[in-house]
Each structure stands twice: as C-alpha cells, then as structure tokens.
Design an enzyme around this catalytic site. Structure first.
Site, PDB file in Angstrom:
ATOM      1  N   ASP A   1       0.857  -1.178   0.000  1.00 31.30           N
ATOM      2  CA  ASP A   1       0.000   0.000   0.000  1.00 31.30           C
ATOM      3  C   ASP A   1       0.903   1.242   0.000  1.00 31.30           C
ATOM      4  OD1 ASP A   1      -2.367   1.639   0.552  1.00 31.30           O
ATOM      5  OD2 ASP A   1      -1.555   1.811   2.585  1.00 31.30           O
TER       6      ASP A   1
ATOM      7  N   ASP B   1      -0.262   5.236   0.647  1.00 33.67           N
ATOM      8  CA  ASP B   1      -0.554   6.230   1.688  1.00 33.67           C
ATOM      9  C   ASP B   1      -0.608   5.592   3.082  1.00 33.67           C
ATOM     10  OD1 ASP B   1      -0.725   8.036  -0.337  1.00 33.67           O
ATOM     11  OD2 ASP B   1      -2.895   8.272  -0.260  1.00 33.67           O
TER      12      ASP B   1
ATOM     13  N   ASP C   1      -1.930  -0.517   5.985  1.00 40.79           N
ATOM     14  CA  ASP C   1      -2.238   0.155   7.260  1.00 40.79           C
ATOM     15  C   ASP C   1      -3.729   0.298   7.533  1.00 40.79           C
ATOM     16  OD1 ASP C   1      -2.599   2.177   5.223  1.00 40.79           O
ATOM     17  OD2 ASP C   1      -2.630   3.640   6.841  1.00 40.79           O
TER      18      ASP C   1
END
Ligand SMILES: [Mg+2]
Length: 282
Positions: free
Chosen positions: A14, A16, A222
């Site tokens: 991922d 961001d 996240d």
C-alpha cells in the site's frame, strides 16, 4: 525482459500511510530498505486506491519499474515485455499488459446519475466538481488534483447528507451492481474488485514466470481497504497509523507488526521479513 529472481520473494505494498507518510507523503525513511530490495532483485509492487497516473508519478520518483495495482484492485498494469510472455487475460494498452476487474468509470458515473433525483443535493462526485472542486476537497495542488481526477475504473463520491441516508445511498448503489468502499474522506464507487484478488492473480503470473522457485510474498498495509490483501499474502506487515486503529485480521500467523507508523515502520518490517528469509538470499 526480467531475469528470474532466485529467491522468489515479492513485496506488495500500500502507499498512503504505509510506504508514504500519512501527513507528509514522504518515503524517505523507507529508502534504505527500498534500495536493499532493489539490489536483491525483489520486486516492490505498489497496490493502491490511487489512479494509474498518480502511481506512475510516484514510480518515477522512486525509480520503480515494477508492475502495479491501481484503484483498489480494479486493474493490474504490467510493463510490456516485463515477463517473457504476455500473461493470459491481459490487453496491451499504452505500453502495459493490463488486467482489468472493474468496468470503466463511465459505467459508475451512469449509476450515480441514475440516482440523482432520489438523492438530489446529498452527494457530489469528482466528475461533477471538476479539478477546482477536487483541489478544494482534498487540499491537493492543481497537478496532483488532475491526476487524482483521471480515474479509469471508479468514481470518488463525497456524501453531504444525513448519516442514516448514506446507508440507503450505498444500498442503492449496490443494487445497481456497484461495490462501495469507504475511504478516509470519500466513498469509492466501482466494480466488485479487491486488492487481495489482484494480488493473487499477479502472484500466479510471477509463479508461472519464475519456475525455478516458489513465490513467497509480503503484503504491507495500514487500513481497512488493505485487509483482503493482508489476509492472502504468505506474510503480512501491519503498519501503525497516526490516524486510525490497526485493521483487524482473521489470520493468526504470518503477521509482522510495526512499532512505528508510516515508512519507518515499513522499513522496520521489511528488515525483519528479509531476516526471516535469509536462507533464500544466501
Ligand atoms: Mg493506506
């Protein structure tokens, strides 16, 4: 053409809040481990809700030439010639072998338009507000807002109405064949695709190309929209966030947990993962 990776290691990440800092979007703290992976020949594959053009801009900054997965698993982009053979199910477009799982943006804009009367004034779309509107909604500068608005497979929607009506709206979208993902600020309206399905497909493509070794992958994320890829990877690395709780996983093992957020946690976790696979790298 790419040479075989002797170790069979792959990293899906991922962007961001994981490789990029949640606030500053910097990847600086991850740079030494990125370089180490590059030297070892381990591909780092971005998997993001971002658009193809946003990811392309970032890949240029990183010097990354690997495949990537855009718009939450809507499509995988493999640079043409990356593998010896074009993977089945892909089409050649703009120098990429592209595998698509979602219909194009116009389809989802059509669904949204069909709900205009029923939910008048209760939502706005990136397409309707235009680049100026996207700048105002996101705080991005003009160039970045233009890239964010060049979506191929999904539409970003800002809900303006009552919270209870939002559930009715989401149900109406789903009733029209759309899949709706809640992001930090926007609802993403697209087809039935996921980061996890896209990861599994791309992993198989690597396995078919790397016949000398068994692919062993790490997925890094996240937040909630990373859960399905975190569940299906051989090992997953959960990155702490300054903004929200860690996503909850069903799996019990093969989990690495960062002690610090963002790219510093990314680097910490990648280092531990590589230590766990030292026999493959010897
Ligand atoms: Mg994230």
């Amino acid at each position: 053409m790419r040479v075989d990776n002797a170790a069979g290691l792959l990293v899906f990440t991922d962007l961001d809040g994981s490789l990029l800092d949640h606030h500053s979007y910097s990847h600086q703290a991850a740079l030494p481990q990125l370089r180490r992976l590059e030297q070892l020949g381990v591909p780092v594959i971005p998997v993001s809700s971002k658009t193809r053009q946003e990811i392309e801009a970032l890949r240029r900054q990183l010097g990354n030439t690997e495949p990537f997965i855009a718009e939450n698993g809507a499509a995988a982009f493999i640079p043409q010639g990356y593998f010896a053979q074009q993977p089945a199910g892909t089409v050649l477009r703009d120098g990429y072998w592209v595998r698509e799982w979602a219909a194009e943006r116009d389809v989802w804009l059509g669904v949204l338009t069909s709900l205009e009367d029923e939910f008048a004034g209760e939502y706005e779309t990136f397409s309707a507000v235009g680049v100026e509107g996207v700048m105002a909604l996101t705080g991005l500068d003009r160039a970045a807002a233009e890239l964010a608005n060049r979506r191929d497979y999904s539409e970003q929607v800002r809900w303006l109405g009552e919270r209870a009506r939002k559930a009715v709206f989401v149900e109406a979208l789903q009733g029209n064949g759309a899949s709706v993902t809640q992001g930090g600020r926007f609802l993403s309206v697209s087809g039935n695709c996921s980061k996890g399905d896209a990861l599994c497909w791309l992993r198989e493509v690597y396995q078919a190309a790397w016949q000398e070794c068994t692919v062993c992958d790490l997925a890094i994320g996240d937040s909630a929209n990373d859960i399905d890829m975190l569940e299906v990877a051989h090992t997953c690395l959960l990155i702490r966030s300054p903004a929200h709780e860690l996503p909850r996983l069903q799996r019990q093992d093969g989990i690495l947990l960062s002690t610090v957020p963002g790219p510093a946690g990314w680097a910490e976790g990648v280092d531990r993962w590589l230590q766990n696979h030292q026999e493959k790298l010897a």
